[in-house]
Design an enzyme around this catalytic site. Structure first.
Site, PDB file in Angstrom:
ATOM      1  N   GLU A  63      27.677  48.732  42.268  1.00 20.21           N
ATOM      2  CA  GLU A  63      27.238  47.603  43.088  1.00 20.21           C
ATOM      3  C   GLU A  63      27.393  46.310  42.277  1.00 20.21           C
ATOM      4  OE1 GLU A  63      23.003  46.427  45.370  1.00 20.21           O
ATOM      5  OE2 GLU A  63      23.088  48.033  43.888  1.00 20.21           O
ATOM      6  N   LYS A 139      25.473  46.808  52.883  1.00 20.82           N
ATOM      7  CA  LYS A 139      24.216  47.488  52.569  1.00 20.82           C
ATOM      8  C   LYS A 139      23.249  47.404  53.756  1.00 20.82           C
ATOM      9  CE  LYS A 139      21.060  47.556  48.529  1.00 20.82           C
ATOM     10  NZ  LYS A 139      20.799  46.831  47.259  1.00 20.82           N
ATOM     11  N   CYS A 192      22.934  51.787  46.680  1.00 24.71           N
ATOM     12  CA  CYS A 192      21.667  51.733  45.945  1.00 24.71           C
ATOM     13  C   CYS A 192      20.440  51.952  46.829  1.00 24.71           C
ATOM     14  CB  CYS A 192      21.575  50.398  45.191  1.00 24.71           C
ATOM     15  SG  CYS A 192      20.448  50.430  43.771  1.00 24.71           S
TER      16      CYS A 192
END
Length: 434
Positions: A63, A139, A192
């Site tokens: 990321e 995300k 994440c």
């Protein structure tokens, strides 16, 4: 010309996957690119000298792989944002894809347009072996640092898409040798916090990301991350706790003779398929929670990541549940399964395979934010359904194919073998000969 594959044919798939672990610092994009390129050239030389002629199929970066992560406002991050087909992250990913004739995934801060008020996303692009943009994932679950710069949630939520690997399958109905065939894998990207409960408020056992992927039969799951080490300062700590943690971070870097931002340029290369990660239970006294032994993975985080994939893990406790127990959860969540169980079967993932690739960054930012590194590759094998009770790396239904250390930059490469089933009626390209 198409080969004839009967319904429910088993295909053996072999992919060569590499993960690049970096310690990118803010305002050092060119230096970050330079170190990444140095490591990739080492990998390229190794492959060229191996004499096998086999190249990579997939390279995964973390990321915000080139920009650093700890941005504190919209104005702070804006100079580092780019559109999906522009900027240093896109340029490096194209370079890597063409260098290795592979797919490349890299995380970057996305701006939708050049307008001053453009929406911003925490995104990851997937680039084809030809250097073309294949997919841009945004995300879905945001961490508090993302919200500091007004990052937007992915309006599409979690996503699953087909990814074609030419000649990487073998039709096992033709015998052990099989015919080389193209295989299209059901692929997903999660960044994440996507692995965590939504806003850290959703019920822990919902396992939203893993449940989505089990329900959608994902076979390749790619996770660019900037996941924290337990020694990191976080926003929920009291002032005295912050002071104590900062002191320990400084102590550990001094002991390792490192600058405040951690290790850079001391590369760890792991290209040995035999170097599997040793299993270590989550309650073991051998678990290290201090930010030391940088060349070893952070097994506390490895165990937590695997826990977040509980729907993919064998679990004998499922045999104690009844449909009446499950139905209220399935109805409430509007999902096909709950913790891996569904009304159609005790374990939805039984006898299936999936590969998870986790590319996590390492290093320290602001002297307070410590990242856990420990990038690795995992295979969920769909076995031991009524035998396993562990919810960590001790669970035999997950194979730990290898991890990098918690605190060093490096590359891990593995030849990954797994099986998928295909129906002749499925609209995919797995049966096309090379």
């Amino acid at each position: 010309m198409s080969s004839s594959i009967p319904p429910k044919t088993k295909l053996a798939v072999n992919l060569r996957i590499a993960v690049v672990q970096l310690n990118p610092q803010i305002a050092q994009v060119s230096q970050n690119v330079s170190r990444a390129t140095t490591m990739l050239r080492k990998l390229k030389d190794t492959l060229d000298n191996s004499g096998t002629g086999k190249n990579l199929d997939l390279v995964v970066f973390p990321e915000f792989a080139l920009t650093g992560y700890n941005f504190h406002s919209r104005d702070h991050i804006l100079p580092y944002t780019s559109r999906a087909k522009d900027g240093p992250s896109f340029d490096l990913a194209r370079l890597v894809s063409k260098m290795f004739s592979c797919y490349t995934v890299i995380g970057y801060p996305e701006r939708v347009s050049t307008d001053a008020d453009s929406k911003l996303y925490n995104s990851a692009i997937l680039i084809s072996p030809e250097g073309e943009l294949v997919f841009n994932y945004r995300k879905s679950f945001l961490y508090n640092t993302d919200e500091d710069w007004n990052c937007q949630e992915n309006p599409a939520g979690f996503q699953n898409f087909p990814l074609l690997f030419k000649g990487r399958g073998k039709d096992l109905s033709k015998g052990k040798e099989g015919n080389a065939v193209d295989v299209t894998l059901k692929t997903s990207i999660g960044i994440c916090m996507d692995l965590s409960p939504y806003k850290f408020q959703a019920p822990f056992q919902d396992f939203e990301f893993a449940t989505y992927n089990v329900d959608n039969n994902s076979e390749l799951i790619i996770c660019p991350m900037a996941w924290l080490h337990s020694s990191s300062v976080t926003s929920d700590l009291r002032k005295e706790e912050i002071t104590e943690k900062v002191s320990k971070i400084e102590q550990h870097t001094r002991q390792q003779h490192l600058p405040a931002y951690g290790s850079q340029g001391d590369y760890q290369y792991d290209f040995d398929n035999r170097n599997i990660t040793k299993r270590l239970s989550s309650d073991s006294d051998l678990l290290q929670k201090d930010y030391t032994d940088f060349a070893k993975p952070d097994m506390s985080n490895v165990n937590y990541w695997l826990l977040r994939f509980t729907p993919f893990l064998a679990l004998r406790q499922r045999y104690l549940w009844s449909i009446e127990d499950l139905f209220p959860f399935l109805e409430k969540k509007r999902s096909a399964s709950y913790m891996g169980s569904s009304i159609d079967g005790i374990w939805k993932f039984k006898n299936k395979n999936a590969i998870v690739v986790m590319a996590n960054r390492c290093g320290i930012e602001d002297g307070t934010t410590v990242f856990a590194g420990s990038s690795g590759i995992y295979k969920f094998n769909g076995k031991f359904d009524n035998e396993e009770g562990h919810l960590d790396s001790e669970n035999q239904s997950v194979e730990l194919l290898g991890n990098l250390g918690k605190g060093v930059e490096g590359i891990i490469m593995r030849d990954v073998n797994f099986e998928v089933f295909r129906n002749v009626n499925e609209k995919c390209n797995q049966c096309i000969r090379r």
